[in-house]
Every structure is written in structure tokens, then in C-alpha cells.
Scaffold this motif. Structure first.
Motif, mmCIF file in Angstrom:
data_model
loop_
_atom_site.group_PDB
_atom_site.id
_atom_site.type_symbol
_atom_site.label_atom_id
_atom_site.label_comp_id
_atom_site.label_asym_id
_atom_site.label_seq_id
_atom_site.Cartn_x
_atom_site.Cartn_y
_atom_site.Cartn_z
ATOM 1 N N ARG A 23 0.844 -1.192 0.000
ATOM 2 C CA ARG A 23 0.000 0.000 0.000
ATOM 3 C C ARG A 23 0.885 1.251 0.000
ATOM 4 O O ARG A 23 1.882 1.324 0.707
ATOM 5 N N SER A 24 0.516 2.238 -0.784
ATOM 6 C CA SER A 24 1.318 3.451 -0.892
ATOM 7 C C SER A 24 0.754 4.542 0.011
ATOM 8 O O SER A 24 -0.459 4.749 0.090
ATOM 9 N N TYR A 25 1.670 5.248 0.696
ATOM 10 C CA TYR A 25 1.310 6.342 1.584
ATOM 11 C C TYR A 25 2.011 7.618 1.101
ATOM 12 O O TYR A 25 3.076 7.555 0.481
ATOM 13 N N ARG A 26 1.442 8.757 1.417
ATOM 14 C CA ARG A 26 2.088 10.029 1.079
ATOM 15 C C ARG A 26 1.841 11.027 2.196
ATOM 16 O O ARG A 26 0.743 11.113 2.750
ATOM 17 N N LEU A 27 2.895 11.805 2.514
ATOM 18 C CA LEU A 27 2.813 12.830 3.539
ATOM 19 C C LEU A 27 3.859 13.893 3.215
ATOM 20 O O LEU A 27 5.054 13.577 3.109
ATOM 21 N N GLY A 28 3.423 15.133 3.045
ATOM 22 C CA GLY A 28 4.369 16.193 2.721
ATOM 23 C C GLY A 28 5.127 15.892 1.441
ATOM 24 O O GLY A 28 4.529 15.599 0.400
ATOM 25 N N HIS A 29 6.452 15.914 1.516
ATOM 26 C CA HIS A 29 7.287 15.634 0.346
ATOM 27 C C HIS A 29 7.658 14.155 0.240
ATOM 28 O O HIS A 29 8.496 13.798 -0.589
ATOM 29 N N GLN A 30 7.026 13.301 1.029
ATOM 30 C CA GLN A 30 7.442 11.905 1.121
ATOM 31 C C GLN A 30 6.334 10.947 0.662
ATOM 32 O O GLN A 30 5.155 11.188 0.898
#
Length: 304
Positions: A23-30
């Protein structure tokens, strides 16, 4: 926030559920998955984990999803200063506040800067500002392979850099000698939202050691920061780098997290980064204490 509410992974066990693992996660620049989030690190023979942005990127954002899937022991350095999580470690970010009155004209600093420019006056200078989305791992290794080998930068951390800059611009400064030898290559991340340029890595040619290429790279980046209207050039941690005293006129706490199972060898070894970087009262604590006093004078280097 109590750690037990997050049900943090107590040790490294690969997730059995493939769907969750990818599963892919995203937060800010990451962005990350459970399988590419972490990097294996070692203190002597003791294994622990850091994130893939640790070596080359600033201001690592953290949320509950990340902590739930990350293995332990886990050390996360340099959370954003505005975060509610993390605690000051025994180091600081060194800044060049390039627009501070008198910075460029202070006697010793102005004299040293003039000497550096004089040493490099006959060299060719190249400056590029490139969208990070256009860069590849091949580009990054072309600029920093020797540096990465010297400091044991993991390939996963190079991938972490590419992930971090995918929506940011990158500054590449190069100095070449008359016979086209590369004297130095300096790579920085441009953070417009912070009015900041972050020095990610610098690779310099030891054949030109007498020209002080590392110092000159800092001067070039600080000057570019000023010329482009930004407020700060961030030289990264100052603790082990006394050469930064020439440049640094402002410091900022490095807020970090240390998550480690009780009685783990990392916790029992007094020479481990858990002890040398962190206060033991901060182990396995998430929430920042807003009343905690941090003394910048402890980290401003003599002569800065």
C-alpha cells in the motif's frame, strides 16, 4: 500520545499481508510503502532502522500510519520544527541567515570569503536549477557516487532523495578546473515554503584540497541563496563539523524520535546513537514538550 495507542511494531517482522505491504502512503514531500520506508542501519553489530530520507533530506514528516508499519528500533531524525512530535537531540541545524544585517561584511568572515573567491577565480563555474522530477538515480550518482561510498549512503537513501524532490527544485553547483577536472559538485534542495535552501551533499576532488573546495561550495550556495531572495541556507547538522563555524549565524533544534523495545541491545549499549544523540527521557515518547527550553547558545560554534 502514548505509544501503546499506535500499536507500534516491536521488532522487524515483514508484513504477511501483501496488499498492506505494498500500500502506498504520502505525507508532505514523502511517499512510501511498508517495504521501502526503512533502511537497515548498524551500530557496530547492532542493527536498527532509519527512514529512507534520513541521509540526504531535511524535515521528515511523521504520522501514525508510518509508525504503525515501521520496524523497530527506529530512529527518525529532523522532524519539522512545527510538528507536535519529536524532541531536541544533542545536535542542531546550522543556518546561514543570508539577509541578516552585517553578515557579509563582518571582518573575519568577509576576509575568508574573499580568500576563497581568490583561490577559485580561474575556475569555471556552473549553476543549474532543475526540477527534481526530471532527475534519475544515474544523475545523483554522477554527482555524488564517491561521497556516497565514503559515507555509506544506502541506495535506498538515494531513492528517498528522488522521492523527496519529486515536487521540488534542486540546485546543482559545479566548479571545474581549466583541464575540465571537476573540483566540486554541490547539490541542494530548494524549499520555497521555508524560504530555505538545504545542502544535501557535496562531493569534492581531493586533488584540490588546498583550494578548500568544501568551504567554497558552502560560500557558493549561500551566495546563490542570497541572490535568489531566500532567507536561509541550511548546512545541516553542526555538531561534528567545526568548519561550519565560518558560516553559521543561526541554529535550529533537530527534533527527532527514538523508538526502541525495552532491553534491546541498542538500549543497553552506552555508545549507541540512542545514548549519544538522545536524552533517555525521550526514548519511546512521541509528543513534544512545548515548555522545554532549548538553548541555542549551546550549539553556536565559537567564532560564528
Amino acid at each position: 500520545m502514548p505509544l501503546e495507542k499506535l500499536a507500534l511494531t516491536p521488532s522487524y517482522e515483514p508484513l504477511a499481508d501483501l496488499e498492506l505491504a505494498e500500500r502506498s502512503y504520502r505525507l508532505g514531500h514523502q511517499s512510501w510503502t511498508a517495504s521501502n520506508l526503512y533502511v537497515h542501519s548498524y551500530h557496530d553489530e547492532i542493527a536498527y532502522f532509519t527512514t529512507r530520507w534520513d541521509a540526504l533530506c531535511p524535515y521528515i514528516d511523521v504520522n501514525e500510519s508510518m509508525l504503525r508499519i515501521a520496524p523497530q528500533p527506529l530512529l527518525i531524525y529532523a522532524l519539522p520544527p512545527e510538528s507536535d512530535w519529536g524532541h531536541p537531540i544533542d545536535d542542531a541545524y546550522g543556518f546561514v541567515a543570508v539577509r541578516e544585517q552585517g553578515y557579509w561584511t563582518e571582518g573575519r568572515r568577509a576576509r575568508k570569503f574573499k580568500e576563497l573567491r581568490q583561490k577559485h577565480r580561474r575556475f569555471e563555474h556552473r549553476v543549474e536549477q532543475l526540477p527534481g522530477a526530471l532527475l534519475t538515480a544515474k544523475d545523483i550518482y554522477a554527482w555524488g557516487a564517491d561521497h556516497f561510498a565514503r559515507y555509506a549512503i544506502d541506495p535506498a537513501e538515494v531513492e528517498g532523495f528522488l522521492d523527496y524532490v519529486s515536487e521540488l527544485d534542486v540546485l546543482i553547483l559545479q566548479v571545474l578546473s581549466g583541464d575540465e577536472q571537476i573540483v566540486l559538485t554541490d547539490v541542494s534542495i530548494i524549499l520555497p515554503e521555508r524560504s530555505q535552501v538545504y545542502g544535501s551533499f557535496c562531493q569534492w576532488n581531493p586533488l584540490f584540497r588546498n583550494h578548500s573546495p568544501g568551504l567554497y561550495a558552502c560560500l557558493l550556495a549561500a551566495q546563490w541563496t542570497y541572490d535568489q531572495g531566500y532567507e536561509y541556507y541550511n548546512l545541516g547538522p553542526v555538531g561534528d563539523f567545526p568548519y561550519k563555524r565560518l558560516f553559521v549565524n543561526h541554529v535550529e533544534p533537530i527534533f527527532s524520535l527514538a523508538l526502541c523495545p525495552a532491553q534491546h541491545p541498542l538500549m543497553l549499549d552506552s555508545g549507541s546513537p540512542l545514548h549519544t544523540d538522545f536524552c533517555s527521557a525521550d526514548w519511546n515518547r512521541l509528543e513534544r514538550d512545548p515548555k522545554r527550553v532549548w538553548n541555542a547558545a549551546d550549539f553556536l560554534l565559537p567564532g560564528s
